[in-house]
Write a protein that holds these residues in place. Structure first.
Motif, PDB file in Angstrom:
ATOM      1  N   ARG A 121       0.814  -1.217   0.000  1.00  0.00           N
ATOM      2  CA  ARG A 121       0.000   0.000   0.000  1.00  0.00           C
ATOM      3  C   ARG A 121       0.851   1.272   0.000  1.00  0.00           C
ATOM      4  N   SER A 122       2.084   1.181   0.505  1.00  0.00           N
ATOM      5  CA  SER A 122       2.968   2.362   0.540  1.00  0.00           C
ATOM      6  C   SER A 122       3.795   2.516  -0.730  1.00  0.00           C
ATOM      7  N   THR A 123       3.496   1.710  -1.755  1.00  0.00           N
ATOM      8  CA  THR A 123       4.286   1.726  -2.995  1.00  0.00           C
ATOM      9  C   THR A 123       4.465   3.124  -3.587  1.00  0.00           C
ATOM     10  N   PRO A 124       3.401   3.927  -3.725  1.00  0.00           N
ATOM     11  CA  PRO A 124       3.605   5.248  -4.352  1.00  0.00           C
ATOM     12  C   PRO A 124       4.593   6.122  -3.585  1.00  0.00           C
ATOM     13  N   LEU A 125       4.485   6.124  -2.257  1.00  0.00           N
ATOM     14  CA  LEU A 125       5.408   6.928  -1.450  1.00  0.00           C
ATOM     15  C   LEU A 125       6.823   6.375  -1.509  1.00  0.00           C
ATOM     16  N   ALA A 126       6.976   5.064  -1.452  1.00  0.00           N
ATOM     17  CA  ALA A 126       8.305   4.455  -1.508  1.00  0.00           C
ATOM     18  C   ALA A 126       9.005   4.829  -2.815  1.00  0.00           C
ATOM     19  N   TYR A 127       8.262   4.724  -3.932  1.00  0.00           N
ATOM     20  CA  TYR A 127       8.832   5.118  -5.222  1.00  0.00           C
ATOM     21  C   TYR A 127       9.233   6.597  -5.225  1.00  0.00           C
ATOM     22  N   ALA A 128       8.339   7.444  -4.709  1.00  0.00           N
ATOM     23  CA  ALA A 128       8.588   8.889  -4.748  1.00  0.00           C
ATOM     24  C   ALA A 128       9.808   9.270  -3.928  1.00  0.00           C
ATOM     25  N   PHE A 129       9.967   8.669  -2.743  1.00  0.00           N
ATOM     26  CA  PHE A 129      11.130   8.999  -1.925  1.00  0.00           C
ATOM     27  C   PHE A 129      12.420   8.446  -2.526  1.00  0.00           C
ATOM     28  N   MET A 130      12.360   7.288  -3.150  1.00  0.00           N
ATOM     29  CA  MET A 130      13.567   6.725  -3.766  1.00  0.00           C
ATOM     30  C   MET A 130      14.053   7.599  -4.921  1.00  0.00           C
ATOM     31  N   LYS A 131      13.115   8.200  -5.657  1.00  0.00           N
ATOM     32  CA  LYS A 131      13.518   9.006  -6.809  1.00  0.00           C
ATOM     33  C   LYS A 131      13.753  10.474  -6.468  1.00  0.00           C
ATOM     34  N   GLN A 132      13.419  10.893  -5.256  1.00  0.00           N
ATOM     35  CA  GLN A 132      13.531  12.306  -4.884  1.00  0.00           C
ATOM     36  C   GLN A 132      14.988  12.689  -4.617  1.00  0.00           C
ATOM     37  N   GLU A 133      15.551  13.545  -5.439  1.00  0.00           N
ATOM     38  CA  GLU A 133      16.916  14.028  -5.217  1.00  0.00           C
ATOM     39  C   GLU A 133      16.949  14.924  -3.979  1.00  0.00           C
ATOM     40  N   GLY A 134      17.996  14.759  -3.168  1.00  0.00           N
ATOM     41  CA  GLY A 134      18.139  15.574  -1.971  1.00  0.00           C
ATOM     42  C   GLY A 134      17.683  14.889  -0.700  1.00  0.00           C
ATOM     43  N   ILE A 135      16.991  13.748  -0.820  1.00  0.00           N
ATOM     44  CA  ILE A 135      16.581  12.973   0.347  1.00  0.00           C
ATOM     45  C   ILE A 135      17.262  11.608   0.298  1.00  0.00           C
ATOM     46  N   ASP A 136      18.061  11.312   1.297  1.00  0.00           N
ATOM     47  CA  ASP A 136      18.720  10.004   1.391  1.00  0.00           C
ATOM     48  C   ASP A 136      17.732   8.980   1.919  1.00  0.00           C
ATOM     49  N   THR A 137      17.701   7.798   1.304  1.00  0.00           N
ATOM     50  CA  THR A 137      16.773   6.757   1.738  1.00  0.00           C
ATOM     51  C   THR A 137      17.535   5.579   2.343  1.00  0.00           C
ATOM     52  N   TYR A 138      16.937   4.996   3.370  1.00  0.00           N
ATOM     53  CA  TYR A 138      17.494   3.835   4.065  1.00  0.00           C
ATOM     54  C   TYR A 138      16.392   2.781   4.140  1.00  0.00           C
ATOM     55  N   ARG A 139      16.774   1.517   4.157  1.00  0.00           N
ATOM     56  CA  ARG A 139      15.775   0.451   4.152  1.00  0.00           C
ATOM     57  C   ARG A 139      15.946  -0.447   5.378  1.00  0.00           C
ATOM     58  N   GLN A 140      14.838  -0.909   5.918  1.00  0.00           N
ATOM     59  CA  GLN A 140      14.831  -1.902   6.985  1.00  0.00           C
ATOM     60  C   GLN A 140      13.548  -2.714   6.861  1.00  0.00           C
ATOM     61  N   ILE A 141      13.694  -4.025   6.751  1.00  0.00           N
ATOM     62  CA  ILE A 141      12.556  -4.904   6.488  1.00  0.00           C
ATOM     63  C   ILE A 141      11.582  -4.937   7.657  1.00  0.00           C
ATOM     64  N   ASP A 142      12.099  -4.993   8.872  1.00  0.00           N
ATOM     65  CA  ASP A 142      11.296  -5.101  10.085  1.00  0.00           C
ATOM     66  C   ASP A 142      10.893  -3.698  10.555  1.00  0.00           C
ATOM     67  N   GLU A 143       9.580  -3.405  10.568  1.00  0.00           N
ATOM     68  CA  GLU A 143       9.125  -2.063  10.933  1.00  0.00           C
ATOM     69  C   GLU A 143       9.530  -1.678  12.365  1.00  0.00           C
ATOM     70  N   ARG A 144       9.532  -2.646  13.270  1.00  0.00           N
ATOM     71  CA  ARG A 144       9.911  -2.335  14.651  1.00  0.00           C
ATOM     72  C   ARG A 144      11.356  -1.845  14.697  1.00  0.00           C
ATOM     73  N   SER A 145      12.226  -2.546  13.986  1.00  0.00           N
ATOM     74  CA  SER A 145      13.625  -2.110  13.914  1.00  0.00           C
ATOM     75  C   SER A 145      13.765  -0.835  13.105  1.00  0.00           C
ATOM     76  N   ALA A 146      12.949  -0.691  12.061  1.00  0.00           N
ATOM     77  CA  ALA A 146      13.018   0.518  11.231  1.00  0.00           C
ATOM     78  C   ALA A 146      12.718   1.761  12.055  1.00  0.00           C
ATOM     79  N   GLY A 147      11.746   1.647  12.965  1.00  0.00           N
ATOM     80  CA  GLY A 147      11.413   2.783  13.813  1.00  0.00           C
ATOM     81  C   GLY A 147      12.583   3.242  14.646  1.00  0.00           C
ATOM     82  N   PHE A 148      13.298   2.290  15.246  1.00  0.00           N
ATOM     83  CA  PHE A 148      14.453   2.645  16.072  1.00  0.00           C
ATOM     84  C   PHE A 148      15.649   3.084  15.218  1.00  0.00           C
ATOM     85  N   TYR A 149      15.763   2.538  14.015  1.00  0.00           N
ATOM     86  CA  TYR A 149      16.820   2.992  13.099  1.00  0.00           C
ATOM     87  C   TYR A 149      16.616   4.470  12.778  1.00  0.00           C
TER      88      TYR A 149
END
Length: 567
Positions: A33-61
């Protein structure tokens, strides 16, 4: 325009508005469901993107990224329980005053509360643990982009305004969820915001000069994730007071030579001695940052009869656990450094603290040469560090840092999750800090805390990392051995000791990390001094809970005896 074009326009405006507001980092967890936002942030110049599969860990990251960079970080996930897994990190961010922009994708309104899959009630999902929450409109024909941009600007401002903290944006999407990567977008109509200045009023400055003119005064420094400025060191030099520095204040490292004695790292040990505590009862106290971790300091402040107990806190939500503060100055502590003070020629009160601190250092040095426990091993670890960041877990590691991380001229920046003081998400927070600062990073953690966030190690497989983890494995909940629960033998091991018998060599192999084991100071030093060959190194240090308590109390007894003789 087609639905695909409306969707692309909407998410493009979303990322451009946040970039305009100063957002530079986003952490993405995969989901449909977050596909449109994920695509937009990945292609947005000036914003660094980081990935984490587990949302609980992603929050603390993301929490670690925001804490170390002192700026807002976006969190993006799909709908359903994925969003609920952010909750522990959001609670920590709220109480630690860390800015997060939590963006949860959602089902459209017609699929809510009708039994649709992966759909839960996400409106105000995080309740009172976020500063603000908004359910944004769907992308559709006639997008109200001005409305969207104003809401995003408000969300960023809310997250960054004192007290900083998390903000929740819920964003519904209808299928199809793909966007047009080649569709142009021109950002316009953005909101501009000017922040108010941080400056003491004439009334506050006059009052503080009077307070700082006292000789029996203490400056207490709580957690501060930022760098210590030259102006702050100069202020401390002119002030001529003892500075009781929590390890998270970052005043214990990079210390100028002439201030080594002024920064008091041993107050937790000193204030356990009632005779000494009585002899150094202050007339006035000024605190910057939250209350330090030390329980003896809290008891000391609760008993002191103070003419003034002043706290500088930029938020109206004053942190005052003892209900003892007499004056609240609603400003950031940095406003102090511009205050004009006349340097004190000498201060017997300061000299007493300095000499007592020297006694503690001498006693601790002898103790560490003769004994071996978790604290002694932690000190050996701390003494090896330079040019790096150190994250310490809650429970025993932060207490060992308070006792054994001594004032030094070495460069060590210390972090911890002390908003809610939990042991969850510590691994992910440490990796987020390393990603923000991009220099060697170390983590001191217990076995149970590492088990809580093993998935955090996935971060090293998804982006660059440089992490050394020292895990003190005492086979269970070591801190409970120091608490009243330990005196009741019935069910103690099952409920509090919680031994697992787990060792972490296999975990290191699973995550392709280097592995060392150590039981002595020399083995730990050897492991730390061995050049790293992989992004992550795990050093497992075996300790014994019962021995830790015995040796720990032996140190306090030695210090108490020495202070009684000296006094």
């Amino acid at each position: 325009m087609t639905n695909r074009e409306f969707l692309t326009e909407y998410v493009s405006a979303f990322t451009h508005s946040l970039l305009h507001a100063g957002v530079k980092k986003a952490v993405i967890s995969p989901g449909s469901r977050s596909t449109p936002l994920a695509y937009a942030f990945m292609k947005q110049e000036g914003i660094d993107t980081y990935r984490q599969i587990d949302e609980r860990s992603a929050g603390f990251y993301a929490l670690g990224l925001a804490k170390a960079s002192n700026s807002s970080v976006v969190l993006i996930c799909t709908s359903g329980t994925a969003a609920a897994n952010y909750f522990p990190a959001i609670v920590e961010a709220y109480y630690a005053r860390v800015p997060l922009l939590v963006v949860t994708a959602d089902r459209p309104h017609e699929l809510r509360e009708v039994g649709a899959p992966q759909a839960i009630n996400q409106i105000n999902l995080f309740g009172s643990h976020v500063k603000w929450s908004a359910d944004l409109p769907l992308p559709e024909q006639g997008n109200r982009l001005d409305f969207l941009k104003r809401h995003l600007g408000r969300a960023s401002a809310m997250a960054e305004s004192a007290p900083k903290g998390p903000v929740h944006l819920n964003v519904p999407f209808r299928e199809p969820l793909g966007i047009d990567f080649n569709q142009p977008y021109e950002s316009q109509g953005e909101l501009y915001r000017f922040e108010s200045g941080q400056q003491l009023t004439d009334e506050a400055a006059s009052f503080l000069k009077e307070v700082f003119g006292q000789s029996r005064g203490l400056l207490i420094a709580g957690e501060n994730a930022g760098k210590i400025s030259t102006e702050q060191w100069e202020f401390i030099r002119r002030l001529g007071w003892p500075v009781l520095a929590d390890p998270l204040s970052n005043l214990r490292s990079n210390v100028p030579d002439d201030l080594m004695g002024v920064i008091v790292d041993s107050y937790d040990a000193l204030l356990k001695n009632e005779k000494f505590a009585t002899s150094v009862s202050p007339d006035v106290v000024v605190r910057i940052g939250p209350q330090p971790v030390s329980k003896p300091l809290s008891l000391f402040l609760g008993k002191a009869e103070l003419a003034s107990y002043v706290v500088l806190d930029e938020s109206p939500m004053l942190r005052d656990p003892q209900s003892a503060v007499t004056h609240h100055i609603q400003q950031h502590a940095s406003a102090l450094w511009k205050l004009s003070l006349e340097a004190k020629s000498s201060n017997p009160y300061l000299e007493r603290w300095i000499k007592a601190g020297e006694l503690v250092q001498e006693t601790m040095s002898i103790h560490c040469q003769q004994e071996l426990d978790e604290g002694v091993l932690a000190k050996a670890f701390f003494d090896e560090l330079d040019g790096c960041d150190l994250t310490v877990s809650s429970s025993m590691p932060i207490r060992d840092a308070d006792t054994y991380f001594q004032v030094t001229q070495r460069d060590v920046q210390i972090y911890a999750n002390r908003g809610a003081n939990g042991i969850d998400g510590v691994v992910s927070t440490a990796f987020g800090i390393q990603a923000a600062n991009k220099r060697p990073s170390y983590l001191l953690i217990g076995d149970l805390a590492l088990l809580h966030d093993m998935n955090g190690l996935l971060a090293s497989k998804l982006q660059a990392a440089d992490m050394t983890i020292v895990v003190m494995n005492n086979d269970g909940g070591g801190i409970f051995s120091y608490l009243p629960q330990s005196k009741e033998e019935r069910y103690y091991e099952e409920l509090f000791g919680t031994p697992t018998g787990i060792q972490f060599k296999a975990a290191a192999e699973m995550y392709d990390a280097e592995y060392f084991s150590a039981e002595t100071v020399e083995e730990l030093q050897s492991a730390l001094r061995t050049p790293k060959e992989k992004p992550v190194r795990i050093i497992e240090v075996a300790t014994d809970r019962a021995n830790n308590v015995t040796i720990h109390r032996k140190l306090w007894s030695r210090l108490d005896e020495g202070l009684n003789t000296w006094n």
